[in-house]
Design an enzyme around this catalytic site. Structure first.
Site, PDB file in Angstrom:
ATOM      1  N   VAL A 100       0.807  -1.229  -0.058  1.00 45.38           N
ATOM      2  CA  VAL A 100      -0.040   0.163  -0.076  1.00 45.38           C
ATOM      3  C   VAL A 100       0.729   1.437   0.017  1.00 45.38           C
ATOM      4  O   VAL A 100       1.900   1.243   0.744  1.00 45.38           O
ATOM      5  CB  VAL A 100      -0.948   0.087   1.294  1.00 45.38           C
ATOM      6  CG1 VAL A 100      -1.841   1.280   1.154  1.00 45.38           C
ATOM      7  CG2 VAL A 100      -1.604  -1.286   1.268  1.00 45.38           C
ATOM      8  N   CYS A 101       0.635   2.297  -0.692  1.00 44.39           N
ATOM      9  CA  CYS A 101       1.405   3.514  -0.936  1.00 44.39           C
ATOM     10  C   CYS A 101       2.758   3.262  -1.030  1.00 44.39           C
ATOM     11  O   CYS A 101       3.384   2.457  -1.937  1.00 44.39           O
ATOM     12  CB  CYS A 101       1.036   4.245   0.515  1.00 44.39           C
ATOM     13  SG  CYS A 101       1.600   5.966   0.435  1.00 44.39           S
ATOM     14  N   THR A 102       3.687   3.866  -0.438  1.00 39.03           N
ATOM     15  CA  THR A 102       4.990   3.833  -0.703  1.00 39.03           C
ATOM     16  C   THR A 102       5.586   2.534  -0.411  1.00 39.03           C
ATOM     17  O   THR A 102       6.885   2.176  -0.441  1.00 39.03           O
ATOM     18  CB  THR A 102       5.956   4.947   0.049  1.00 39.03           C
ATOM     19  OG1 THR A 102       5.374   4.951   1.378  1.00 39.03           O
ATOM     20  CG2 THR A 102       5.667   6.262  -0.698  1.00 39.03           C
ATOM     21  N   THR A 120       2.008   3.264  -6.589  1.00 43.60           N
ATOM     22  CA  THR A 120       2.181   3.782  -5.508  1.00 43.60           C
ATOM     23  C   THR A 120       1.592   5.170  -5.075  1.00 43.60           C
ATOM     24  O   THR A 120       0.918   5.524  -5.911  1.00 43.60           O
ATOM     25  CB  THR A 120       3.812   3.824  -5.418  1.00 43.60           C
ATOM     26  OG1 THR A 120       4.193   4.123  -3.852  1.00 43.60           O
ATOM     27  CG2 THR A 120       4.383   4.997  -6.123  1.00 43.60           C
TER      28      THR A 120
END
Length: 224
Positions: A100-102, A120
């Site tokens: 998830v995300c970075t 990302t």
């Protein structure tokens, strides 16, 4: 049949990156969910919420789904071979390798994004190519058993998509209804494309510190 989910839980994690999918995973019938770190001492998230790991790298069972959340604490993980080795070992046998995300940058540092489509957070999207990934826009991007999600709140949508892949759409929809997940944001400023130029500039400024540190790390890694 038990499904083992594991979420990396590290200092400086963006708590909603973790707690969004955690809520979905933990609501799945037959789920066993682990919060994993080097030890089980409480850790402090990026927004100061205290989180409690439930198992260590050494004691963690083989996972069906390994999930790497993002946050400012990701920067330290990019050069942490203990963390990267654990992720590689789990990924080798997992049904799904996810982020998830970075958190996707950590998968990249572990060598798991080469030649793969991935996404990302919008403020880190240009870093994906550094790891040999194929940067792909999308709230959820799947390439084989690799599933990556965009920034922060995408983790909820992502969690439902993972459950649907494992247990079918009916189970995912049952969880969605149980949690009354029917997003209707009061403002339409959730992506760079929707935000005004002023809001976009303010958001970039707010995120600049972590990005600058990340750029320095990637430059250093590239020279090794």
């Amino acid at each position: 049949m038990t499904i083992r989910f594991g979420l990396l839980t590290f200092p400086g994690v963006q708590q909603l990156d973790l707690t969004g999918p955690y809520e979905i995973f933990a609501s799945t019938e037959g789920a066993e969910v682990h919060l994993i770190w080097k030890d089980v001492a409480p850790i402090i998230s990026a927004t100061k919420l205290v989180l409690q790991p439930t198992t260590t790298f050494e004691d963690c069972p083989q996972l069906d789904v390994i999930c790497i959340p993002g946050g400012g604490g990701v920067n330290a993980l990019l050069e942490d071979e203990v963390v990267l080795s654990f992720i590689r070992a789990q990924a080798a046998q997992a049904c799904f390798v996810t982020s998830v995300c970075t958190g996707s940058l950590v998968l990249g540092a572990a060598g798991l994004l080469r030649g793969k489509k991935a996404t990302t957070h919008w403020n880190a999207h240009d870093f994906l190519a550094h790891f040999g990934a194929v940067p792909t826009k999308g709230r959820i991007v799947r390439d084989g058993n690799l599933i990556t999600a965009g920034g922060v709140t995408a983790g909820i949508d992502f969690g439902l998509a993972v459950v649907a892949a494992l247990r079918g759409q009916e189970e995912a929809e049952t969880i969605q209804l149980s949690l009354e997940y029917a997003p209707a944001p009061p403002f339409h400023s959730g992506t760079p494309e929707e935000a005004t130029a002023e809001i976009f500039a303010k958001a970039k400024q707010r995120l600049a510190g972590s990005r600058t540190a990340r750029e320095a790390i990637l430059t250093r890694l590239a020279s090794i």
